[in-house]
Design a protein around this motif. Structure first.
Motif, PDB file in Angstrom:
ATOM      1  N   LYS A   9       0.834  -1.187   0.000  1.00 35.51           N
ATOM      2  CA  LYS A   9       0.000   0.000   0.000  1.00 35.51           C
ATOM      3  C   LYS A   9       0.881   1.253   0.000  1.00 35.51           C
ATOM      4  N   VAL A  10       0.249   2.369  -0.339  1.00 37.16           N
ATOM      5  CA  VAL A  10       0.997   3.615  -0.422  1.00 37.16           C
ATOM      6  C   VAL A  10       1.661   3.960   0.911  1.00 37.16           C
ATOM      7  N   LYS A  14       5.664   4.408   1.518  1.00 36.81           N
ATOM      8  CA  LYS A  14       6.257   5.616   2.077  1.00 36.81           C
ATOM      9  C   LYS A  14       7.078   5.311   3.321  1.00 36.81           C
ATOM     10  N   LYS A  25       7.536  11.110  -1.667  1.00 33.83           N
ATOM     11  CA  LYS A  25       6.428  11.814  -2.267  1.00 33.83           C
ATOM     12  C   LYS A  25       6.269  11.399  -3.715  1.00 33.83           C
ATOM     13  N   GLY A  26       5.021  11.414  -4.195  1.00 36.17           N
ATOM     14  CA  GLY A  26       4.763  11.081  -5.582  1.00 36.17           C
ATOM     15  C   GLY A  26       3.638  10.079  -5.713  1.00 36.17           C
ATOM     16  N   LEU A  27       3.350   9.701  -6.951  1.00 31.98           N
ATOM     17  CA  LEU A  27       2.315   8.710  -7.215  1.00 31.98           C
ATOM     18  C   LEU A  27       2.793   7.328  -6.805  1.00 31.98           C
ATOM     19  N   LYS A  28       1.846   6.406  -6.666  1.00 35.07           N
ATOM     20  CA  LYS A  28       2.202   5.071  -6.215  1.00 35.07           C
ATOM     21  C   LYS A  28       3.188   4.412  -7.162  1.00 35.07           C
ATOM     22  N   ALA A  29       3.000   4.583  -8.466  1.00 29.39           N
ATOM     23  CA  ALA A  29       3.904   3.966  -9.432  1.00 29.39           C
ATOM     24  C   ALA A  29       5.337   4.465  -9.237  1.00 29.39           C
ATOM     25  N   GLN A  30       5.466   5.752  -8.912  1.00 29.38           N
ATOM     26  CA  GLN A  30       6.798   6.299  -8.667  1.00 29.38           C
ATOM     27  C   GLN A  30       7.402   5.740  -7.392  1.00 29.38           C
ATOM     28  N   LEU A  31       6.569   5.606  -6.360  1.00 28.53           N
ATOM     29  CA  LEU A  31       7.056   5.042  -5.095  1.00 28.53           C
ATOM     30  C   LEU A  31       7.507   3.602  -5.276  1.00 28.53           C
TER      31      LEU A  31
END
Length: 696
Positions: A9-10, A14, A25-31
């Motif tokens: 999960k996001v 994080k 920080k950023g969208l889930k795909a970036q994370l």
């Protein structure tokens, strides 16, 4: 336990990124992508031979982010009730061969050191991006201070709008690109002083002293006293490697041997055992893996080949001495065995090298008078591990040149031992510099070090780190295409980690930072309990101080932002003998006069600087304060309260408008508000515009 970022999960993503000190920080795909890259690096380090230390090795580089701070800096007492934040410990290379590397921390001896071992860390908050000062081209390289009082040029004739009170002079109108560049440069300068701000972490207990190695004194080994703090040496003293995680990968690290020679024909062998992982370095980093081998006198720096009587042969096929580089020999790297030879039997001593047994010819003919000084085996590495043969092996790795003898096989009475360090911590010194940027601290520290070579002071400061980042003997500033402020912040983290390593060593240190905050002095000095701790206070007259700042700006092109200096002035306190310091020495103005001037500085800083910090109110957010280099750039933020107070860029709150900021160009009021609006807050009513202070 293996992690699958794609199924996390996001919040979990994080948390994992925060634990590793990475951007969360950023969208889930970036994370997901960011975490996958970090896991890949961990896996590669874990599987690579010679990448991780054995049990007890915890001198690995780690994140040294400063914690959030609260309360006012009124006196020497620290506010209580703040929990200490721990930074994550970073990875270290594995043991070289099968030897155990030196123990660095007693707590780690009871647990297995793993890649990217994590400790709890509070979520990081974004850094402020507000520009300070106006001169373009400011460098953030070091905190070089000048004791000379010569006036320098550099006055600006351009017209512009008036500057805020206390910031000195007018401000020119800059374009967007100029402001952007200025913001980056000023952040680099500010990063140097980030660690000197008041920090309310609970003091850590004194670290455990490093263990003594049971090695015969007559044996030739790498000298743990004559080495860089971030260079790891095995227990047998025959192998070593530099820390290379995070920003340490930009740094050179090296060591000298315990014994040298000044007569006869001596040699030693050094094998470049492997290249360490450098995937985290920029692709355009010049020579990311390279080593230098050679000879140097005892009192030269560890930067081989960059001072007189220091002679190196580098893997880029360059010979160097006194920072003069010339083409020589063949390139060498991992797997190669380098032979290093010195011949004192001729009228002028000669130094030559071999690569895998092949003679590369004479590299140096020493024409200068050696003054009966000995030359010591020396190595300097950047992301490579090495192993030495001083004569402990039954046979050399390659046949030696005719007439030469491995240094350990030379009779002890014909050898010269290097300078020995203090027997115990109580014999070691820790000198803490105290003074504003540009006051003359660095000048005094370097002069004191040169005037007492037998004590081999280690100066811990920004200069120390940047000297280790040189490229072909040139300052890193000339060889770096990335954002300078980011590199400076990285270097500051390395310095903080090196200071943590230093308190376990029996050496003499000079901590060259501003150290104007009482709580910062306490935090830094507590780990050095047992040392002879002395505060060195440099407070010149105000007129002389301004001259030195002008000269530094003229010579180095570096100007500390006025707001940063005002903040330090507002919190400047002088140290006194007591629990932290056995003695306090005043270099220029003596205590009574210095106290009067510092009182004037505090009044000036509190008058013209941003509003002082206050304790968090139960009903609202934390007011903005002096802390502009960290999370307070948006002023207060009341969570469920009635709106935070105005800070450097104005308060913003989801339940009410924030107060006016010091230099906000939005509708928040303040000294340079283009719209002259006023911040407001209505209890219980949600604000329409978070940043403009408008309410329904």
């Amino acid at each position: 336990m293996s992690l699958n970022p794609a199924k996390m999960k996001v919040a979990e993503l994080k948390a994992e990124l925060d634990a590793r000190g990475l951007e969360s920080k950023g969208l889930k795909a970036q994370l997901v992508e960011r975490l996958q890259e970090a896991l890949a690096v961990e896996a590669s380090l874990e599987s690579a031979p010679g990448a991780v230390g054995e049990e007890g090795d915890v001198e690995e580089a780690e994140e040294a982010e400063e914690d959030s701070e609260e309360g006012s800096e009124e006196d020497e007492e620290e506010p209580g009730g703040e929990d200490e934040e721990e930074e994550p410990a970073a990875a270290e290379p594995e043991p070289l061969q099968e030897e155990s590397m030196e123990a660095a921390d007693a707590t780690a001896e009871e647990e297995q050191v793993e890649q990217f071992q994590e400790e709890p860390q509070a979520p990081a908050e974004e850094e402020p991006q507000e520009p300070w000062g106006e001169e373009e081209g400011t460098e953030g390289q070091d905190d070089q201070d000048y004791m000379e009082g010569d006036e320098a040029g550099g006055d600006g004739d351009g017209e512009g709008e008036p500057a805020p009170p206390g910031t000195g002079g007018e401000q020119k109108v800059m374009s967007y690109e100029e402001r952007k560049r200025k913001r980056e440069v000023d952040q680099a300068v500010a990063a140097e002083y980030q660690d000197d701000r008041d920090d309310y972490r609970a003091p850590r207990p004194p670290p455990v002293e490093e263990e003594e190695d049971d090695i015969d004194e007559n044996t030739v080994t790498l000298d743990k006293y004559n080495s860089d703090l971030h260079f790891k040496i095995s227990r047998d003293g025959l192998k070593g490697y530099p820390l290379n995680v995070e920003g340490f990968a930009f740094l050179w690290a090296g060591a000298r041997a315990t014994w040298g020679v000044k007569a006869g024909k001596a040699c030693f062998e050094v094998k470049i055992t492997e290249d360490l992982d450098v995937k985290h370095l920029p692709t355009d980093e010049p020579d990311p893996v390279v080593s230098r081998v050679g000879w140097s006198i005892d009192f030269s720096s560890v930067q081989l080949g960059e001072e007189p009587f220091s002679y190196g042969y580098g893997g880029t096929a360059k010979s160097s001495t006194a920072c003069k580089f010339n083409d020589y020999g063949e390139k060498f790297g991992a797997g190669d065995v380098m032979g290093c030879y010195v011949d004192f039997t001729t009228d002028q001593p000669t130094i030559s090298f071999t690569k895998n047994g092949e003679d590369q010819g004479d590299a140096f003919i020493i024409e200068e008078d050696m003054e009966d000084r000995a030359l010591f085996p020396h190595v300097l590495c950047k992301n490579q591990s090495v192993e030495f043969n001083f004569g402990q092996l039954e046979e050399p790795w390659f046949p030696l040149k005719e007439g030469f003898e491995l240094i350990e096989k030379i009779a002890v009475e014909e050898r010269v031992h290097g300078t020995k360090g203090p027997e115990a911590k109580k014999d070691a010194e820790m000198l803490l510099m105290v003074g504003l940027p540009g006051s003359g601290k660095t000048y005094w520290a370097e002069s004191h070090m040169k005037g007492n070579p037998e004590k081999k002071y280690n100066i811990l400061g920004t200069n120390y780190i940047m000297d280790k980042m040189k490229v072909m003997g040139l300052p890193r500033k000339r060889n770096y295409a990335g954002r300078w402020d980011v590199l400076i912040q990285t270097a500051t983290k390395c310095l903080n980690r090196i200071i943590e390593i230093a308190c376990r060593k029996k050496r003499n240190f000079i901590l060259d930072q501003t150290n104007v905050y009482a709580s910062a002095r306490r935090r830094k000095m507590t780990p050095f309990e047992g040392f002879q701790r002395k505060a060195i206070v440099v407070v010149p007259t105000d007129e002389e101080f301004k001259k030195r700042c002008e000269k530094r700006t003229s010579v180095e092109g570096k100007e500390v932002p006025d707001e940063a200096v005002l903040e330090m002035k507002a919190n400047f306190t002088l140290p006194h003998p007591g629990d932290l310091f056995e003695t306090v020495e005043y270099i220029e103005l003596q205590e009574a006069e210095a106290e009067k001037l510092v009182d004037t500085y505090r009044e000036e800083g509190r008058k013209y600087g941003p509003p002082p910090k206050r304790f968090r109110d139960q009903r609202g957010g934390r007011p903005g304060g002096f802390d502009r280099f960290r999370q307070n750039q948006r002023g207060g933020y009341g969570r469920g309260g009635y709106g935070g107070g105005g800070g450097y860029r104005g308060g913003r709150d989801w339940r009410g408008g924030g107060g006016g900021g010091y230099r906000d160009n939005r509708n928040q009021g303040g000294y340079r508000d283009n719209y002259r609006g006023e911040g407001s807050s209505v209890r219980g009513i949600t604000a329409v515009r978070f940043s403009q202070g408008c309410t329904l």
